[in-house]
Design an enzyme around this catalytic site. Structure first.
Site, short mmCIF file in Angstrom:
data_model
loop_
_atom_site.label_atom_id
_atom_site.label_comp_id
_atom_site.label_asym_id
_atom_site.label_seq_id
_atom_site.Cartn_x
_atom_site.Cartn_y
_atom_site.Cartn_z
N ASP A 1 0.82 -1.23 0.06
CA ASP A 1 -0.05 -0.04 -0.26
C ASP A 1 0.75 1.46 0.02
OD1 ASP A 1 0.91 0.20 2.42
OD2 ASP A 1 -1.03 0.47 3.46
N THR B 1 2.86 -1.45 8.87
CA THR B 1 3.51 -2.38 10.05
C THR B 1 3.38 -3.83 9.53
OG1 THR B 1 1.02 -3.14 10.39
CG2 THR B 1 2.01 -1.30 11.66
N HIS C 1 10.48 -24.37 8.15
CA HIS C 1 9.35 -24.99 9.09
C HIS C 1 7.94 -25.01 8.49
CE1 HIS C 1 12.14 -24.52 13.03
NE2 HIS C 1 12.56 -25.15 12.04
N HIS D 1 7.74 -31.37 9.80
CA HIS D 1 7.42 -29.97 9.24
C HIS D 1 6.33 -30.06 8.24
CE1 HIS D 1 10.27 -28.01 11.67
NE2 HIS D 1 11.30 -28.61 10.84
#
Ligand code: TXA
Ligand code: MG
Length: 507
Positions: A372, A431, A462, A498
């Site tokens: 964005d 963020t 993982h 995993h």
């Protein structure tokens, strides 16, 4: 206002052209506006020393008034009146390239109004070679401020008909001198910088200038690569030269470019888009699209420069909504061509170059990237990083710092990865949180928000994460690039425990 269009090219009788130019000069002196041909593109002229004329120019173009105008002169000596001092480098540059497609930036004299220079203490000066332009400047009082004669945001006009499209009813007169010779605006050279700096590449290339001046730099802000630099010519920061359709520049070897474009146009056609391709004559026949527009031969850069803006306008005229363009070598005149093309595309580029991959597999090898507005600058840096490493990518937006909605881009990148079109995705917002949440809503996506290289490594080992989310406000600069590098270079461990856990996530 009624706009008169008057012929001044070689076709019309000399006396008639002379009369039209005199009349046009009177309009300029009286504070009016006249569009006129130059060797580069058509200009929209007004009296450079009259603040009111500058205001009218901004209004006619719909252009922000902080974007300074170039002052056009018709005799070298006339420069002395409008600059504070005339350095030796300016004289040498003028000797070599004036009259011609070169603009110099120097410190301004007091008589130049701030309305003309957009509030700057420097002034842009150009002495064009076009005979009609020179006469008009002479008859108009010697100093004509003239931006390109397009409405703001449209490609610069290379013939009078395009000026009419954008300016009819807004200015007093249009002088029709036929098609221009060069087709791209003048090179802008900042002589207040040391070493001199190119603020806008053009027909006079870096190599040509260096022969006269020694070292000449390219303005770092020109790359639009998110190096964090703003371009120094205020006009270069706007999304210029933009066609109405969405334009994507496709880089890579010809076969892969053709395969990619044809795949995209087929897909676009299914969703009702009208597709266009900006192609060179060598590859023209291999494209499938509603409109395939020839821009000239790969071997003739001057021809490509001359045709570029009219080709972009042609897509508009035919209502094309999605345009794909070939790209060109970024050297010599190619620097100016790519500068205009990338600006028209808002730097929207897809790179299908990856040595040794066939065209079909290529589609699955790309990194999809999106952000964005809060992540835009960092996205451009990551793209620069991918380019340097020749990692092919698709930039899904956004394409400017204007406010926009992060879920749109989170989804777009996630869709590209989930559909197999791209192998991995990178999304960025301030963020990284919102955009990763939206990406994780798409089935098949495992998008990991990482704040350090160790997390990036472990989420690959993982979780077999297929998308990386970054917070531009959290991992600025080099740390973000380290995270990207680790993420792209770490394979899934493949260990049984995993695998089981990844399967559980998918359930
Ligand atoms: O070829 C050309 O230069 C054409 C023809 C008409 O002469 N003119 C042209 O003008 O392209 P325009 O206004 O479209 O572009 C002028 C560019 C803008 O990017 C502006 O920001 C930059 O020149 N510029 C003008 N004065 C400047 C200054 N003092 N410092 C830095 N950049 C300046
Ligand atoms: Mg312009």
């Amino acid at each position: 206002m009624k706009t008169s269009v008057v012929q001044v090219d070689g076709e019309c009788p000399a006396g008639q052209a002379e009369e039209a130019l005199r009349q046009a000069g009177e309009i300029i002196k009286g504070g009016g506006l006249v569009a006129f041909p130059t060797e580069t593109v058509y200009g929209l002229g007004g009296d450079a020393l009259n603040p009111e004329s500058a205001r009218k120019i901004y209004a006619a173009k719909g252009r922000p008034s902080d974007n300074p105008l170039i002052i056009h002169i018709c005799r070298f000596e006339d420069i002395r009146k409008i600059v504070k001092e005339l350095p030796g480098k300016a004289v040498r540059t003028a000797d070599a390239f004036w009259p011609g497609p070169l603009t110099m930036i120097l410190h301004k004299a007091d008589c130049v109004p701030y309305e003309t220079t957009g509030g700057l203490d420097t002034v842009a000066v150009r002495f064009p070679s076009h005979p009609a332009a020179r006469k008009l400047i002479e008859y108009g009082g010697g100093y004509i401020a003239a931006p390109s004669a397009n409405a703001s945001g449209r490609p610069s006009p290379t013939r009078a008909g395009y000026v009419t499209e954008d300016m009819d009813g807004k200015i007093e007169m249009i002088l029709d001198g036929g098609d221009v010779g060069i087709g791209l605006e003048s090179t802008i050279l900042d002589l207040t910088a040391e070493p001199p700096r190119i603020l806008r590449p053009g027909y006079i290339t870096q190599e040509m200038l260096e022969e006269v001046l020694g070292k000449v730099e390219m303005d770092a802000g020109l790359a639009g690569d998110g190096s964090g630099q703003a371009p120094k010519a205020p006009g270069m920061k706007y999304r210029h030269y933009a066609p109405k359709g969405n334009l994507l520049v496709v880089e890579g070897p010809p076969e892969q470019v053709i395969a990619y474009i044809n795949r995209q146009t087929a897909r676009d056609g299914e969703t009702g888009e009208k597709t266009g391709v900006l192609a060179t004559s060598e590859l023209l026949e291999q494209y499938h699209a509603d409109v395939v527009q020839c821009v000239g031969s790969r071997g003739d850069e001057e021809e490509i420069a001359r045709n570029l803006f009219s080709a972009l306008r042609a897509f508009d005229d035919r209502g094309v909504t999605r345009i794909y363009s070939e790209s060109f070598p970024d050297q010599g005149l190619g620097q100016a061509i790519m500068n205009r093309l990338l600006k028209a595309a808002g730097h929207h580029v897809v790179n299908v170059r990856k040595a040794g991959m066939d065209a079909e597999k290529e589609a699955g090898s790309m990194v999809a990237i999106g952000s964005d507005h809060g992540g835009f600058a960092l996205k451009q840096r990551v793209i620069h990083y991918l380019e340097e490493r020749k990692i092919s990518y698709e930039d899904l937006g956004c394409y400017s710092e204007e406010s926009c909605d992060y879920p749109v881009f989170g989804h777009a990148v996630a869709e590209a990865v989930a559909s197999g079109k791209c192998e991995q995705g990178i999304v960025i917002c301030t963020t990284g949180i919102g955009i990763s949440i939206s990406a994780n809503k798409v089935p098949g996506i495992r998008c990991a928000l990482c704040g350090d290289p160790l997390s990036a490594k472990l989420t690959r080992l993982h979780n077999d994460a297929n998308m990386l989310a970054l917070g531009a406000g959290i991992v600025g600069g080099n740390l973000a690039l380290e995270i990207v590098e680790t993420f792209l270079n770490t394979p899934f461990s493949g260990e049984e425990r995993h695998r089981r856990r990844v399967n559980l996530i998918e359930k």
